[in-house]
Design a protein around this motif. Structure first.
Motif, PDB file in Angstrom:
ATOM      1  N   TYR A   1      43.424   4.666 -58.960  1.00 28.09           N
ATOM      2  CA  TYR A   1      42.789   5.884 -59.456  1.00 28.09           C
ATOM      3  C   TYR A   1      41.290   5.628 -59.491  1.00 28.09           C
TER       4      TYR A   1
ATOM      5  N   PRO B   1      52.767   3.050 -61.638  1.00 27.42           N
ATOM      6  CA  PRO B   1      52.330   3.973 -62.707  1.00 27.42           C
ATOM      7  C   PRO B   1      51.042   4.706 -62.368  1.00 27.42           C
ATOM      8  N   GLU B   2      50.040   3.951 -61.835  1.00 26.80           N
ATOM      9  CA  GLU B   2      48.773   4.604 -61.510  1.00 26.80           C
ATOM     10  C   GLU B   2      48.963   5.591 -60.350  1.00 26.80           C
TER      11      GLU B   2
ATOM     12  N   ARG C   1      38.782   6.726 -62.120  1.00 29.29           N
ATOM     13  CA  ARG C   1      38.728   6.124 -63.446  1.00 29.29           C
ATOM     14  C   ARG C   1      38.048   4.773 -63.404  1.00 29.29           C
TER      15      ARG C   1
ATOM     16  N   ASN D   1      47.249   3.596 -54.516  1.00 26.22           N
ATOM     17  CA  ASN D   1      47.661   3.614 -55.912  1.00 26.22           C
ATOM     18  C   ASN D   1      46.514   3.460 -56.874  1.00 26.22           C
TER      19      ASN D   1
ATOM     20  N   ARG E   1      55.090   6.758 -56.176  1.00 28.23           N
ATOM     21  CA  ARG E   1      55.898   7.202 -57.312  1.00 28.23           C
ATOM     22  C   ARG E   1      56.312   6.021 -58.166  1.00 28.23           C
TER      23      ARG E   1
ATOM     24  N   GLN F   1      50.629  13.218 -59.724  1.00 27.66           N
ATOM     25  CA  GLN F   1      50.788  14.317 -60.655  1.00 27.66           C
ATOM     26  C   GLN F   1      49.487  15.085 -60.832  1.00 27.66           C
ATOM     27  N   LYS F   2      48.369  14.330 -61.049  1.00 26.18           N
ATOM     28  CA  LYS F   2      47.105  14.997 -61.340  1.00 26.18           C
ATOM     29  C   LYS F   2      46.399  15.515 -60.099  1.00 26.18           C
TER      30      LYS F   2
ATOM     31  N   ALA G   1      51.726   7.163 -59.545  1.00 24.53           N
ATOM     32  CA  ALA G   1      52.472   8.341 -59.992  1.00 24.53           C
ATOM     33  C   ALA G   1      51.542   9.327 -60.678  1.00 24.53           C
ATOM     34  N   GLU G   2      50.568   8.756 -61.441  1.00 22.79           N
ATOM     35  CA  GLU G   2      49.627   9.654 -62.120  1.00 22.79           C
ATOM     36  C   GLU G   2      48.773  10.401 -61.099  1.00 22.79           C
ATOM     37  N   ILE G   3      48.393   9.710 -60.029  1.00 25.72           N
ATOM     38  CA  ILE G   3      47.600  10.372 -58.984  1.00 25.72           C
ATOM     39  C   ILE G   3      48.401  11.517 -58.362  1.00 25.72           C
TER      40      ILE G   3
END
Lengths: 267, 274
Positions: A237, A94-95, A240, A235, A91, A101-102, A97-99
């Motif tokens: 992604y 940043p990366e 990407r 952490n 959390r 969420q997505k 947290a995106e994981i």
């Protein structure tokens, strides 16, 4: 006499909980179907059942190392605290947290294999595909989570399982017993999951003396060093970063080249 | 559709290790089966050696084997007594008498019926291991069939036994009616099944074991939590001793009685077609 018996049985009842219902089920996430199911495939378990499952799966995994489902069950039943720490770490990043969420998933249905094959040599995508081909493994053999009583944590452990092959690629480790143990040590230092720690400690039990020597003198120290130096691998992604050259990614994480070892009888 | 699903479920269970199923009914499983066969032995002496055939549900055939062994023993005993009664036989004639016996069972036959082919296969393997042979001459036949619609004519059997099987039938009343149909007048229905525990202390411990331990064992040993969860739930859903007795009476049976074993964890129900 009756009251004595009843009071003796009361702790039993608490241990057992309601027939199969988990003790603390957080009220987040979508409820699937019948009461208490937090995600598809969820099996609510009482603390007693979790304890029995942990003990049973540990024993069975040791007795029959081909029971990968038992290793997965061990991870799910013992990993609550470590998963919470991992989730909080994700959390904050940043990366990560995106994981969260997505919720990306790695499987043959979500990977675009043609696109990966067309990537330049040395890229993460190419190397990952190469690893899958050479070792004849598929990302679809990961068991779905069942015994974690939190839907977000269930995803975290699922993600951890699905990037296992990615770690093999990052560390340059094959899928033989030595390679798996090295990756387990790396994961143990990175995640703190009891299952990884147990696997790292008990995995070498059936090794030959020569393999053990190589493991202890070179491979394990290398794995621990890199595990501590690298940021949390959950952490990343990965979806990407397929085009990113593997070498550049290793530099970013601080992962040095694996020591070259020659052990009789292993590829 | 329900039968199709239960067929698939039982194929799945059969593919995994058979041991956990044994643990859920141990020690009641084999003791219960022995008890039922002893009950039936009482029936046999009541009706004499003219038992022509008996049907058994439950592909693995434990009760069938005990029955066959019993009948075989009885027949041998009868043979010996007959020979002893005849005097002045030379040793050659006696030897010939023993050898010429075509039917070692004296006309008794057992039909084992199950809805699941895998179960029947296992039963046949067990039979071979114990030395029994299939086929009319040796009294053991294996039939694939549905308890709700038996592939037999009316009034065919002297005894119908079902052990730990009727709980898995979707329409129990239909199975009971079929049992009534295929039995001869005077025939006996015997059912061994999980039932309601009458002792509160044992009930609490039994629930704890059933719900907390058995699915875990299923997962660890067989990799199958769901089937064993279903198993313990289906046990709880089964009617109590009295209720089941009434269901058997509704199907037309008379003189229905039951006997609880191990404080009611299992019970043997018996009824007659008169």
């Amino acid at each position: 006499m009756g009251t004595l018996l009843r009071s003796a049985l009361r702790p039993l009842r608490r241990l057992g909980g309601l027939r199969g219902q988990a003790a603390d089920v957080p009220l987040r996430g979508v409820r699937h179907g019948a009461a208490g199911l937090l995600y598809p495939g969820h099996i609510p378990t009482s603390p007693l059942q979790k304890a029995l499952l942990a003990a049973g799966s540990a024993g069975m995994a040791l007795y029959n190392p081909y029971r990968h489902d038992m290793v997965a069950v061990l991870g799910e039943t013992t990993g609550l605290r470590a998963l919470k720490v991992l989730r909080d770490q994700m959390r904050k990043d940043p990366e990560g947290a995106e994981i969260l969420q997505k919720r990306p998933r790695i499987s043959l249905s979500t990977l675009d294999l043609d696109k990966l094959r067309s990537l330049p040599e040395g890229s993460l995508g190419q190397e990952y595909l190469c690893f899958l081909d050479v070792n004849r493994v598929s990302p679809d053999t990961r068991a779905p989570t069942r015994f974690v009583d939190d839907e977000e944590l269930a995803y975290v452990i699922q993600r951890y399982r699905e990037i296992h092959d990615m770690l093999h690629t990052l560390l340059g480790m094959p899928t033989n017993i030595l390679g798996e143990i090295v990756v387990k040590w790396f994961e143990a230092v990175q995640t703190g999951l009891p299952m990884c720690i147990l696997g790292a400690l008990f995995g070498p039990i059936r090794l030959s003396a020569q393999s053990l020597q190589v493991l202890v003198s070179e491979l394990i120290p290398w794995a621990i060093q890199n595990g501590r130096r690298a940021p949390c691998v959950l952490n990343l992604y990965y979806e990407r970063r397929w085009e990113q050259p593997l070498r550049a990614l290793r530099e970013e994480l601080g992962i040095t080249d694996p020591p070259t070892v020659h052990v009789r009888g292993l590829a | 559709m329900a039968t199709h699903r239960s067929r698939a479920l039982w194929s799945r269970v059969m593919r995994s290790c058979r041991l956990p199923g044994f643990r859920s009914s141990w020690p009641r499983g084999p003791l219960g089966a022995r008890h039922v066969s002893q009950e039936k032995q009482a029936t046999e002496t009541h009706f004499g050696f003219e038992t022509v055939s008996e049907e058994e549900k439950g592909g693995k055939g434990d009760i069938a084997f005990r029955f066959l062994n019993y009948v075989h023993e009885q027949h041998k005993g009868k043979q010996k007594r007959q020979l002893r009664a005849q005097q002045n036989l030379s040793w050659e004639e006696i030897a010939k008498k023993y050898q010429s016996e075509e039917d070692p069972l004296g006309g008794s036959r057992v039909v084992v019926c199950d809805i699941n082919k895998e179960m029947l296969k296992i039963g046949k393997q067990k039979a071979r291991a114990q030395g029994h042979k299939a086929g009319k001459s040796y009294g053991l036949a294996w039939v694939l069939g549905d308890a709700e619609e038996l592939p037999f004519d009316d009034d065919k059997f002297d005894v119908y036994t079902i052990a730990f099987g009727i709980r898995n039938v979707t329409h129990i009343d239909q199975a009971l009616q079929e049992a009534h149909r295929v039995l001869k007048p005077g025939g006996r229905f015997l059912c061994l099944e999980f039932s309601q525990v009458n002792n509160p202390l044992i009930s609490r411990l039994y629930d704890l074991y059933s719900f907390q331990v058995i699915p875990v064992l299923g997962e660890v040993i067989a990799g199958d939590w769901k089937s064993y969860q279903y198993l313990v739930e289906s046990i709880r859903q089964f009617p109590s001793q009295e209720e089941f007795k009434e269901m058997i009476e509704d199907a037309g049976f008379e003189k229905v009685t039951y006997e609880s074993l191990t404080s009611g964890i299992v019970a043997i129900h018996s009824g007659f077609k008169l």
